[in-house]
Structure formats: C-alpha cells, structure tokens
Design a protein around this motif. Structure first.
Motif, mmCIF file in Angstrom:
data_model
loop_
_atom_site.group_PDB
_atom_site.id
_atom_site.type_symbol
_atom_site.label_atom_id
_atom_site.label_comp_id
_atom_site.label_asym_id
_atom_site.label_seq_id
_atom_site.Cartn_x
_atom_site.Cartn_y
_atom_site.Cartn_z
ATOM 1 N N ALA A 122 0.805 -0.804 0.054
ATOM 2 C CA ALA A 122 -0.293 0.373 -0.322
ATOM 3 C C ALA A 122 0.574 1.154 0.058
ATOM 4 O O ALA A 122 2.189 1.324 0.208
ATOM 5 C CB ALA A 122 -0.984 0.183 1.012
ATOM 6 N N VAL A 123 0.661 2.572 -0.806
ATOM 7 C CA VAL A 123 1.295 3.723 -1.761
ATOM 8 C C VAL A 123 0.730 4.616 -1.976
ATOM 9 O O VAL A 123 -0.316 4.804 -2.010
ATOM 10 C CB VAL A 123 2.694 3.006 -1.940
ATOM 11 C CG1 VAL A 123 1.370 3.094 -3.170
ATOM 12 C CG2 VAL A 123 3.602 4.136 -2.265
ATOM 13 N N GLU A 124 1.165 5.638 -0.495
ATOM 14 C CA GLU A 124 0.889 6.824 -1.056
ATOM 15 C C GLU A 124 1.941 7.906 -2.250
ATOM 16 O O GLU A 124 2.600 7.870 -0.797
ATOM 17 C CB GLU A 124 -0.052 7.425 0.191
ATOM 18 C CG GLU A 124 -0.756 8.722 0.147
ATOM 19 C CD GLU A 124 -1.165 10.004 1.356
ATOM 20 O OE1 GLU A 124 -2.147 10.528 1.041
ATOM 21 O OE2 GLU A 124 -1.132 9.129 2.403
ATOM 22 N N PHE A 125 1.661 8.218 -2.531
ATOM 23 C CA PHE A 125 2.399 9.087 -3.599
ATOM 24 C C PHE A 125 2.396 10.852 -3.303
ATOM 25 O O PHE A 125 1.032 11.060 -3.190
ATOM 26 C CB PHE A 125 2.633 9.129 -4.594
ATOM 27 C CG PHE A 125 3.201 7.618 -5.180
ATOM 28 C CD1 PHE A 125 4.166 6.797 -5.196
ATOM 29 C CD2 PHE A 125 1.917 6.757 -5.827
ATOM 30 C CE1 PHE A 125 4.640 5.643 -5.221
ATOM 31 C CE2 PHE A 125 2.367 5.287 -6.430
ATOM 32 C CZ PHE A 125 3.500 4.508 -6.269
ATOM 33 N N ASP A 126 3.708 11.302 -2.775
ATOM 34 C CA ASP A 126 3.870 12.502 -3.166
ATOM 35 C C ASP A 126 4.169 13.440 -3.714
ATOM 36 O O ASP A 126 5.351 13.730 -4.125
ATOM 37 C CB ASP A 126 3.608 13.027 -1.359
ATOM 38 C CG ASP A 126 3.594 14.796 -1.422
ATOM 39 O OD1 ASP A 126 3.582 15.579 -2.137
ATOM 40 O OD2 ASP A 126 3.618 15.139 -0.347
ATOM 41 N N ASP A 127 3.938 13.504 -5.271
ATOM 42 C CA ASP A 127 4.673 13.804 -5.854
ATOM 43 C C ASP A 127 5.028 16.015 -6.021
ATOM 44 O O ASP A 127 6.610 15.827 -6.368
ATOM 45 C CB ASP A 127 4.136 14.003 -7.054
ATOM 46 C CG ASP A 127 3.116 12.794 -7.604
ATOM 47 O OD1 ASP A 127 3.783 11.847 -7.266
ATOM 48 O OD2 ASP A 127 2.167 12.847 -8.251
ATOM 49 N N GLU A 128 5.476 16.328 -5.098
ATOM 50 C CA GLU A 128 5.749 17.855 -4.529
ATOM 51 C C GLU A 128 7.255 17.992 -3.478
ATOM 52 O O GLU A 128 7.466 18.164 -4.221
ATOM 53 C CB GLU A 128 4.317 18.089 -4.085
ATOM 54 C CG GLU A 128 3.527 19.344 -4.660
ATOM 55 C CD GLU A 128 2.298 20.395 -3.990
ATOM 56 O OE1 GLU A 128 3.182 20.806 -3.061
ATOM 57 O OE2 GLU A 128 1.844 20.708 -4.912
ATOM 58 N N SER A 129 7.154 16.666 -3.042
ATOM 59 C CA SER A 129 7.422 16.708 -1.565
ATOM 60 C C SER A 129 8.758 15.108 -2.552
ATOM 61 O O SER A 129 9.962 14.723 -1.727
ATOM 62 C CB SER A 129 7.543 15.656 -0.134
ATOM 63 O OG SER A 129 6.633 15.040 -0.584
ATOM 64 N N HIS A 130 8.225 14.493 -3.537
ATOM 65 C CA HIS A 130 8.940 13.248 -3.212
ATOM 66 C C HIS A 130 8.687 12.102 -2.927
ATOM 67 O O HIS A 130 10.415 11.266 -2.568
ATOM 68 C CB HIS A 130 9.988 13.762 -4.518
ATOM 69 C CG HIS A 130 10.450 14.428 -4.990
ATOM 70 N ND1 HIS A 130 11.127 16.571 -4.699
ATOM 71 C CD2 HIS A 130 9.903 14.952 -6.861
ATOM 72 C CE1 HIS A 130 11.235 17.155 -5.435
ATOM 73 N NE2 HIS A 130 10.056 16.787 -6.774
ATOM 74 N N THR A 131 7.712 12.144 -1.921
ATOM 75 C CA THR A 131 8.288 11.022 -1.506
ATOM 76 C C THR A 131 6.828 10.192 -1.536
ATOM 77 O O THR A 131 6.114 10.588 -2.008
ATOM 78 C CB THR A 131 7.983 11.481 0.205
ATOM 79 O OG1 THR A 131 8.960 13.284 0.540
ATOM 80 C CG2 THR A 131 7.610 10.603 1.568
#
Length: 436
Positions: free
Chosen positions: A80-89
C-alpha cells in the motif's frame, strides 16, 4: 471501426457483464509516481548520513523513470502506497504493517575547484523505516532498490516467504504435507491463547502471529492447519481452546476490539484518537489480566493478523474439508450473520484508503480489503444464508458486487494481491447471483 475495436466493445459471454471494461476511468488512486525531472531537489544541508543498506544511487537515469520503476515494484509487491509528487516522497505499508517512506533526491553538483565527484547525472533513492519489523523491511527495500536501478522488474523472486507476508503464487512446503504424530496438535493453539491473555503487547502480537502460522498449511502442515482452522471458526476438539481462539478472531473482525475491550466515546474522553480501554467490571475472569490497549497501532495490527488467520482458516477448510465447512456454516450463525458480513464488506472500503490514514488505527487497508474479499468469496460459496445477505435477489443494484468491482480496479492500478482476490470474489458472487 476496426475489427479489434469491435472485438473490445462487444461484451464477452464468459465473464459477467457487471465488470466494466478496463478502459473505464479508474478510482482516484495514483497508479504511478509522477515526478517532474526539473523539480527534484538535492539532499538538504545537515541531513543525517544516508544508510548504505537502504540507499542507492541510480546514475544516468531520469528521476521520472526511477519513480515509475519504484511504483511498479510496489504494485507487484502488493505494498500500500501514497505518493506525494511535490515532496518526492512515497509513504508505504506492507501487509504485516511495516511502515516506511521512500525519498528521491537529485545528485549533488560538484563545485568548480573542488575534488568532490559530480553526482548530478543521477538520482538518490533512500528508504527509511518508520515502524515495524526490520527483517521484512530489508527484504522489501532490497527489491525496491534493485527495481530502481533497473536490475529487476520488481516482482518478488524470493523462494521462501513468511506467512505474514502476501501469499506467494507457489511456495514449497517447509514441513511434510502430512504428519503421522497428531498428539500435540492442540499444543500450539493453547500456547497461542496463553500469549493472547498476557498483559503485554508483544506477547499478544506473538500469540496472534502464531495463529496465522498454525493456519498456514505450508508452515505447519495439513493436519495442524486443518485442526487449527476449525478452532478459529469455532469448531474443534478442545472446547476451551476453540472458544478462546474463535472469540479473539471473530470479535476483532466484527467489533474491531479485543475480547473484554470496550471503546470510549469522545464525550467520555476528550481525545480524537478514540483510545480503547478495558473495563474490569465487564471482563470475564479468563480475560481479567488484559491490558488497557492504549496503543491503537497495536489494535490495528491484531485485527490485521486476525483477518489473516480467518482467511487462512476458510481457505484450508475449503480445500481439504469442504463438506465440514459447509456443515459448520449451516449452524454457526455468527459467521454468516448480517453484522459479521457487514464488517467484512466495510473492509472493502480500505482498498483505496491511503496507508497514512490506516496507520495507527483499526481501519482496513488495501491488504485487509483483499482478505475481506477472499473471506466473502468462500463464505458465499459454502453458505446459502451468506449468499442471500450479500446478493439479495430481485435487485438491480448489488452494492457488494459494486464494492468488489471498485476494489478490483484499485488493485489493477496499485496492488496485485488486491486485484486477484477481489476479482475472484467478484466472479464467485456474480456466479451465485446469476444462479439464483
């Protein structure tokens, strides 16, 4: 219209028409990590030293390519994953609730006149464990870093896997398939109950993990797995052990609490975490030593393990004791009650729940959603009462089938395990619906 397009647009006769075409819009779940190559930042100043066991430098590769490799690896590993494109995390959680984060940094640029090497032509990938077992974390990190470098496609190639992890497609048995000595069949179950009744969090988790292993045929063998599976669903040779095991499993699944535990309301305790405690007046003598479960993370782990043990039990009995399972479900009303099935259906909503929300709670994640789909499929196949509740006749809309379809689409985008289990459950329930 071309012949290929006509073939795609026509519904197939071998699959239920309730499944939408793959071209339909998927749920709002990011299937890929979308990184802007120009926005990637270097490692911040005064940042702690990077752990070489959890970090890799990928040279001569664009950050967006590395991000796609990692996201595909996470999908194949069913993480399970949640991407944060702005913080690259990326915030990740494995099936055994190991929480970790993935950070992407741009390689440092060497300044003129210095002897520092130039790393600006690549990307730094760092994995950092937040909580959970270190051993499965490093197994997972090894696969992620290999995928980031392009060495592998991200699929799990390990020959042996822990029963706490996502089930392997084919795993060799660790023990003989059958055992002649059955004298100690209930010893492991009784030891697990002793651990569950202790007043320490680590002991309770070990007890629930033991139930998961005892119901796994590849770990414990068929004889032990069948006997323990019967005890888990409330049917076994030892009345005390059977009652204790089924009470823990079914209470955690249906009520999301441990036996003897009650949830405080927000009005009683001004705390948004809704911490659960044990009231001595409502606890039987058998559970008088239960601790106050103020760690909600621990409660979520226990329920996730209970879902795994219950799913293992139904799978083992449907494979080796199908008639016994059908008979047990005919008079075990709690297993096919509306409230118990409703709890499993509610877990399907966890398919699209980000790990950051499921972490530290008793809410279902995408892993519990996959296990719930597996349990619903087996219960519907072996119980007419469960089928009537899940698939009401003479109704145009079927909420359970719709929930399974949504879970399948989420799994198609981000979780292979969820995709497989929800798809099998959908077709099994759709078949029951067409037959009725």
């Amino acid at each position: 219209m071309s012949e290929d397009n006509q073939r795609i647009s026509q519904p197939t006769m071998t699959r239920p028409s309730l499944i939408a075409d793959l071209r339909r819009e998927l749920p709002n779940v990011p299937a890929r990590w979308n990184i802007n190559d120009a926005s990637l930042r270097p490692v911040p100043p005064l940042y702690p030293s990077l752990n070489p066991r959890c970090t890799v430098f990928v040279g001569n590769t664009m950050p967006s390519v590395v991000a796609v490799r990692i996201s595909e690896c996470l999908r194949k590993q069913s993480i399970a994953v949640e991407f944060d494109d702005e913080s690259h995390t990326a915030t990740c959680m494995t099936m055994d609730r190991v929480h970790f984060t993935i950070h992407l940094y741009r390689g440092a640029i060497s300044e003129d006149g210095t002897k520092k090497p130039d790393f600006s032509h690549g990307v730094i990938v760092e994995c950092m464990r937040v909580r959970g077992d270190a051993i499965p974390f490093h197994y997972t990190v090894r696969a992620i870093l290999r995928a980031a470098k392009g060495v592998s496609d991200g699929a799990n190639i390990r020959r042996f896997k822990s029963p706490m992890e996502v089930p392997a497609v084919a795993r060799p048995s660790l023990l003989p398939r059958k055992r002649k000595d059955t004298a100690g069949l209930m010893t492991g179950l009784e030891d697990a109950l002793v651990l569950l009744k202790k007043d320490r969090i680590c002991a309770q988790r070990l007890g629930m993990e033991r139930l998961v292993m005892l119901t796994d045929e590849d770990t414990s063998g068929i004889e032990i797995a069948v006997h323990t599976s019967k005890a888990v669903i409330g049917e076994g040779s030892s009345e005390s052990a059977t009652e204790g095991a089924s009470t823990w499993i079914l209470t955690l699944i249906e009520d999301r609490i441990a036996p003897g535990e009650v949830l405080e309301t927000l009005s009683e305790k001004n705390d948004s975490s809704n911490i659960s405690v044990v009231e001595e007046s409502t606890v039987s003598s058998d559970y008088s030593t239960l601790p106050e479960l103020q760690d909600i993370y621990h409660g979520g782990v226990l329920r996730a393990l209970a879902m795994r043990a219950f799913g293992n039990a139904l799978s083992v009995l449907s494979k080796y004791e199908s008639e016994s399972l059908r008979s047990i479900l005919s008079y075990k009303s709690q297993l096919v009650s509306e409230s118990f099935l409703e709890a499993l259906v509610e877990d399907l909503a966890g398919a699209s729940r980000p790990p950051g929300i499921a972490a530290g709670t008793r809410l279902a994640s995408s892993h519990e959603a996959a296990l719930a789909a597996k349990c619903l499929s087996i219960l519907a196949q072996y119980s007419e009462a469960a089928t009537k509740i899940l698939i009401p006749s003479k109704q145009d809309k079927q909420p359970v089938l719709d929930a399974l379809d949504r879970a399948r689409n989420v799994g198609l985008a981000s979780n292979v395990f969820l995709q497989q289990e929800s798809e099998q459950a959908f077709f099994a329930l759709a078949k029951q619906n067409h037959a009725s």
